[in-house]
Motif scaffolding. Structure first.
Motif, PDB file in Angstrom:
ATOM      1  N   GLY A  35       6.638   0.689   0.085  1.00  0.00           N
ATOM      2  CA  GLY A  35       5.329   0.980   0.645  1.00  0.00           C
ATOM      3  C   GLY A  35       5.135   0.247   1.953  1.00  0.00           C
ATOM      4  O   GLY A  35       6.085  -0.235   2.576  1.00  0.00           O
TER       5      GLY A  35
ATOM      6  N   GLU B   2       0.828  -1.205   0.000  1.00  0.00           N
ATOM      7  CA  GLU B   2       0.000   0.000   0.000  1.00  0.00           C
ATOM      8  C   GLU B   2       0.863   1.257   0.000  1.00  0.00           C
ATOM      9  O   GLU B   2       1.983   1.252   0.514  1.00  0.00           O
ATOM     10  CB  GLU B   2      -0.917   0.009   1.221  1.00  0.00           C
ATOM     11  N   ASP B   3       0.308   2.321  -0.583  1.00  0.00           N
ATOM     12  CA  ASP B   3       0.952   3.645  -0.561  1.00  0.00           C
ATOM     13  C   ASP B   3       2.387   3.584  -1.084  1.00  0.00           C
ATOM     14  O   ASP B   3       3.318   4.169  -0.503  1.00  0.00           O
ATOM     15  CB  ASP B   3       0.955   4.228   0.866  1.00  0.00           C
ATOM     16  N   ALA B   4       2.574   2.900  -2.192  1.00  0.00           N
ATOM     17  CA  ALA B   4       3.924   2.696  -2.720  1.00  0.00           C
ATOM     18  C   ALA B   4       4.466   3.969  -3.368  1.00  0.00           C
ATOM     19  O   ALA B   4       3.737   4.729  -4.008  1.00  0.00           O
ATOM     20  CB  ALA B   4       3.928   1.562  -3.743  1.00  0.00           C
ATOM     21  N   GLU B   5       5.754   4.176  -3.170  1.00  0.00           N
ATOM     22  CA  GLU B   5       6.468   5.264  -3.824  1.00  0.00           C
ATOM     23  C   GLU B   5       7.703   4.686  -4.505  1.00  0.00           C
ATOM     24  O   GLU B   5       8.299   3.733  -4.002  1.00  0.00           O
ATOM     25  CB  GLU B   5       6.899   6.326  -2.809  1.00  0.00           C
TER      26      GLU B   5
ATOM     27  N   GLU C 180      10.216   0.021  -5.451  1.00  0.00           N
ATOM     28  CA  GLU C 180       9.003   0.646  -4.939  1.00  0.00           C
ATOM     29  C   GLU C 180       8.913   0.302  -3.464  1.00  0.00           C
ATOM     30  O   GLU C 180       9.079  -0.851  -3.074  1.00  0.00           O
ATOM     31  CB  GLU C 180       7.759   0.151  -5.678  1.00  0.00           C
TER      32      GLU C 180
ATOM     33  N   THR D  86       7.880  -1.719   6.587  1.00  0.00           N
ATOM     34  CA  THR D  86       7.995  -1.052   5.301  1.00  0.00           C
ATOM     35  C   THR D  86       8.601  -2.067   4.341  1.00  0.00           C
ATOM     36  O   THR D  86       9.609  -2.710   4.666  1.00  0.00           O
ATOM     37  CB  THR D  86       8.911   0.184   5.394  1.00  0.00           C
TER      38      THR D  86
END
Length: 294
Positions: free
Chosen positions: A42, A26-29, A40, A50
């Motif tokens: 997240g 989730e909420d990957a950057e 990536e 993390t």
């Protein structure tokens, strides 16, 4: 994303393996290293982890080099290599998952007039993660898991009657799966120092001439999804170091004055100068618990 959050790196070789892991994050950057290496990063829901995932491409040498780079960059607490493999035993079926208790590098040896003498290297899966996998597989529905050794060599085996297959069966008789990257990642993790490492492989073919047909039927997608589900279950069981091993209850961050994840804990009286700056003399004063707030 907080820099103090404990990190686990999950490595893959193929896009189908990467996509299977990416579905759980989730909420990957996207993060890009100076040399162009990309991950990536997240959050894995319901855990303190993390998770940074990377698609490395094929081959043990490539895996070793990029694993070293990513580990030195992100400083993870744990590393998983998650993907697909060929099955080597009659009781291993397509869709099963093999958790690597050991990873063999199978191609080292000496050729003599009397034959080839094997000189293998082996890396054991982290005890902490193997134990977490044992517990996770007992609770995980819809996955048939094996905690067994994995053979690794830079050969895609698609002929179970070949000389190479005979050599694997004779010399690495306890191996349940064969793949091409695990030994490189395991070796790099070993060289990096204290890093929990585990190879998890979903069986996508039987390492025989039926491999192309199995791949065309979607077996790689299914095997990758099964391996990813086991990896996630392992991380749900395994807590970061210093936070306890129980998966029960919500995660809570460190209280004020406690060390961050992965930092040493100190006993007795001490002065902690980490992250501090001083521009002149200072005076230290001991405050008893009963005097706090006065």
């Amino acid at each position: 994303m907080p820099e103090t959050s404990p990190t686990v790196v999950v490595l893959t070789a193929l896009h189908v393996e990467y996509d299977a892991m990416r579905a759980h994050i989730e909420d990957a950057e996207e993060l890009v290293h100076d040399d162009g290496t990309r991950v990536e990063r997240g959050h894995l829901r319901g855990t303190p982890w993390t998770v940074a995932i990377a698609e490395l491409g094929e081959g043990a040498v490539n895996a070793a080099a990029l694993t070293m780079r990513i580990v030195s960059w992100l400083r993870p607490e744990a590393l998983l290599f998650v993907g697909v493999a060929g099955g080597l035993k009659d009781d291993v079926e397509i869709g099963d998952v093999v958790v690597g208790t050991k990873v063999y590098a199978v191609q080292g040896g000496k050729q003599t007039p009397s034959g080839f003498l094997a000189r293998p290297e082996v890396w054991h899966g982290s005890h902490r993660l193997v134990q977490a996998a044992r517990s996770a597989l007992r609770d995980l529905e819809g996955v048939r898991g094996h905690r067994k050794p994995i053979a690794c060599g830079d050969v895609v085996l698609a002929d179970d009657r070949s000389a190479f297959a005979e050599y694997i069966g004779r010399t690495y008789n306890d191996a349940y799966a064969i793949e091409t990257e695990g030994s490189g990642a395991a070796h790099a993790a070993h060289l990096s120092g204290r890093l929990d490492t585990l190879v998890i492989r979903g069986i996508s073919d039987r390492a025989d001439p039926g491999k192309p047909a199995a791949d065309a039927s979607g077996s790689q997608e299914r095997a990758a999804a099964q391996a990813a589900s086991v990896a996630v279950a392992v991380l749900r069981k395994q807590r970061p170091r210093g936070t306890g091993d129980s998966e029960e209850g919500p995660h809570r961050g460190p209280r004020y004055g406690e060390p961050r994840y992965g930092e040493p804990r100190y006993g007795g009286d001490h002065l902690d100068f980490r992250w501090s700056s001083f521009h002149g003399p200072f005076v230290a004063k001991r405050v008893d618990r009963g005097d706090e707030g006065r």
